[in-house]
Motif scaffolding. Sequence first.
Motif, short mmCIF file in Angstrom:
data_model
loop_
_atom_site.label_atom_id
_atom_site.label_comp_id
_atom_site.label_asym_id
_atom_site.label_seq_id
_atom_site.Cartn_x
_atom_site.Cartn_y
_atom_site.Cartn_z
N ILE A 149 35.64 40.82 34.58
CA ILE A 149 34.48 41.42 35.25
C ILE A 149 34.57 42.94 35.24
O ILE A 149 33.59 43.64 34.97
CB ILE A 149 34.40 40.90 36.70
N CYS A 308 29.50 37.20 46.31
CA CYS A 308 30.49 37.93 45.50
C CYS A 308 30.10 39.39 45.29
O CYS A 308 28.95 39.69 44.98
CB CYS A 308 30.60 37.23 44.14
N ILE A 309 31.08 40.29 45.46
CA ILE A 309 30.82 41.71 45.20
C ILE A 309 31.49 42.15 43.89
O ILE A 309 31.65 43.35 43.65
CB ILE A 309 31.25 42.61 46.38
N CYS A 311 34.57 42.04 42.56
CA CYS A 311 35.75 42.90 42.59
C CYS A 311 36.79 42.45 41.56
O CYS A 311 37.63 43.22 41.14
CB CYS A 311 36.36 42.89 43.98
N SER A 312 36.77 41.17 41.23
CA SER A 312 37.67 40.55 40.24
C SER A 312 39.07 40.25 40.78
O SER A 312 39.95 39.86 40.01
CB SER A 312 37.77 41.35 38.94
N ALA A 313 39.29 40.40 42.09
CA ALA A 313 40.61 40.06 42.63
C ALA A 313 40.96 38.59 42.40
O ALA A 313 42.12 38.23 42.17
CB ALA A 313 40.66 40.38 44.12
N CYS A 314 39.95 37.73 42.45
CA CYS A 314 40.22 36.30 42.25
C CYS A 314 40.65 36.02 40.82
O CYS A 314 41.48 35.13 40.58
CB CYS A 314 39.01 35.45 42.64
N CYS A 368 40.00 37.10 48.22
CA CYS A 368 38.57 37.46 48.15
C CYS A 368 38.19 38.36 49.34
O CYS A 368 38.34 37.97 50.49
CB CYS A 368 37.70 36.21 48.15
N PRO A 369 37.67 39.55 49.08
CA PRO A 369 37.37 40.48 50.17
C PRO A 369 36.23 40.03 51.06
O PRO A 369 36.10 40.52 52.18
CB PRO A 369 37.02 41.78 49.44
N ILE A 372 35.06 34.27 50.30
CA ILE A 372 34.39 33.11 49.68
C ILE A 372 35.43 32.00 49.55
O ILE A 372 36.53 32.22 49.04
CB ILE A 372 33.82 33.48 48.30
N ILE A 374 36.40 29.64 47.58
CA ILE A 374 36.21 29.17 46.20
C ILE A 374 36.71 27.73 46.00
O ILE A 374 36.01 26.91 45.40
CB ILE A 374 36.84 30.16 45.19
S1 SF4 Z 1 37.51 37.87 44.80
FE1 SF4 Z 1 35.58 37.28 45.81
S2 SF4 Z 1 34.27 39.08 45.68
FE2 SF4 Z 1 35.95 39.39 44.22
S3 SF4 Z 1 35.14 38.63 42.25
FE3 SF4 Z 1 36.23 36.94 43.21
S4 SF4 Z 1 34.66 35.83 44.36
FE4 SF4 Z 1 33.83 37.86 43.87
#
Ligand code: SF4
Length: 476
Positions: A149, A308-309, A311-314, A368-369, A372, A374
């Motif tokens: 992302i 979702c914002i 961020c790509s942390a997930c 996830c900030p 969510i 998931i």
């Molecule tokens: S960690 Fe949460 S906010 Fe960030 S990309 Fe994944 S689902 Fe989206």
Amino acid sequence: MSALGFPAAAGLALADSQLRRNMRNATSTITARRAARVAEVPDWEALRDAGAAIKARAMATMPEQLEALEASVTRAGGQVHWARDAGECNEIVGGIVHGHGAREVIKVKSLATDEIGLNDALAAQGVEAIETDLAELINQLGHDTSSHILVPAIHRNRAEVKLLFERTIARGQDLGWDITAIAEAARRHLREKFLSVPVAISGANFGVAETGTICVVESEGNGRMCLTLPKVLITVMGIEKVLAHWRDLEVCLQLLPRSATGERMNPYTSLWTGVRADDGPEEFHLVLLDNGRTAVLSDEVGRQALHCIRCSACLNSCPVYSRTGGHAYESVYPGPIGAILTPQLRGLDNTSTLPFASSLCGACKEVCPVKIDIPSVLLHLRGRVVREHKRRLSPEALAMEAIGRVFASQRRYEQAQKLARLGRGPIVTAALPGWSTMRGLPEIPAQTFRDWWRTRSQQPANRNGNAPSDRNGTAP
Ligand code: SF4
């Protein structure tokens, strides 16, 4: 983009040892940086709660927020367009570009425009879209697709990029191995475009309904050039990016950079509200894109994906993504968020393997900030896949359905018990082929509880008026 399905596409990716090395290095570096930056914030959990609440409220009131956004943007001198799907959005954008006689447009990195295939649609109309984000440029020059992302060329290492640039924009010049020199080749190539191309296209990280302000965050400054230098700016914004209030940005802009790149604040945060004389673009168009989002909103469990914002942390924390990379997901939204968003946006028909692309370890939920859940959405979608798509195909699912019908009726249940006593081995083995090869069957008693109860009720009561005792061991 191929459509192999996740298992086959992941198999191909896992066979590429260079890709696995690139992914491991990149995701472990970003994950460690994120953890360090998050640990600095004492009220991180409270911030996450606030982020989750802000997004939940914005989604619950989406129609009002979008109408308010339209009114605010229009009041500030912008023009708002509504696009139901990819085709409509591409037509609107193409129409604006042609209206200004442009043959080239410059682009800020945007997942929404990738989702709708805007570059190809513009090319079909004779307009060249030039990506200005370094990683997007690498993918464009290499005829490649995004695999992350935030870092779309995360699957490429320095050597691959150097050779690609030397073949394309550096026209055979040896760029050496210094990363600055390699990046300089892209800078020289893009600078001329920033100064000459009249139309820019961006996505949006957030759109504030209250003020009509659009926000784009980025790390390179290329976005700032696109958003300020051309005469015309077109922003394609997924409708889920709307926020109700200006103050909501305070929370989101703290959560996003720490979760995304492990930075305390974003290097470039651009905010603009409509147009202003002698300052930035003279014309601003906001295209509000649905493309399946309202359908996602109607799913009580699945709608979380719209929080979702990006961020790509997930992605970085996911043990599956960090090994397969993003291409295996066959979508512009890879990783855990892609596994729950893509099937909902595109439908389960061609994406039914994605909800299974997870070990359900829960790492995505932990980072996830906006909190969510998931794993829960993955399970929900797996249930839908089984109910809607696999039921007719799987022998086990068919057997379970038959057993469900038996358990739903006393008469059928008792008949089945009789049958089981007569030929339990063959019947169960045929009914549950996979199950019965791995498990032993318990002894089936000669008499069922119901039969025993009937027999007992028919026997005369004893001297004390009690029913006959079962101490003889006749009870099953
Ligand atoms: S960690 Fe949460 S906010 Fe960030 S990309 Fe994944 S689902 Fe989206």
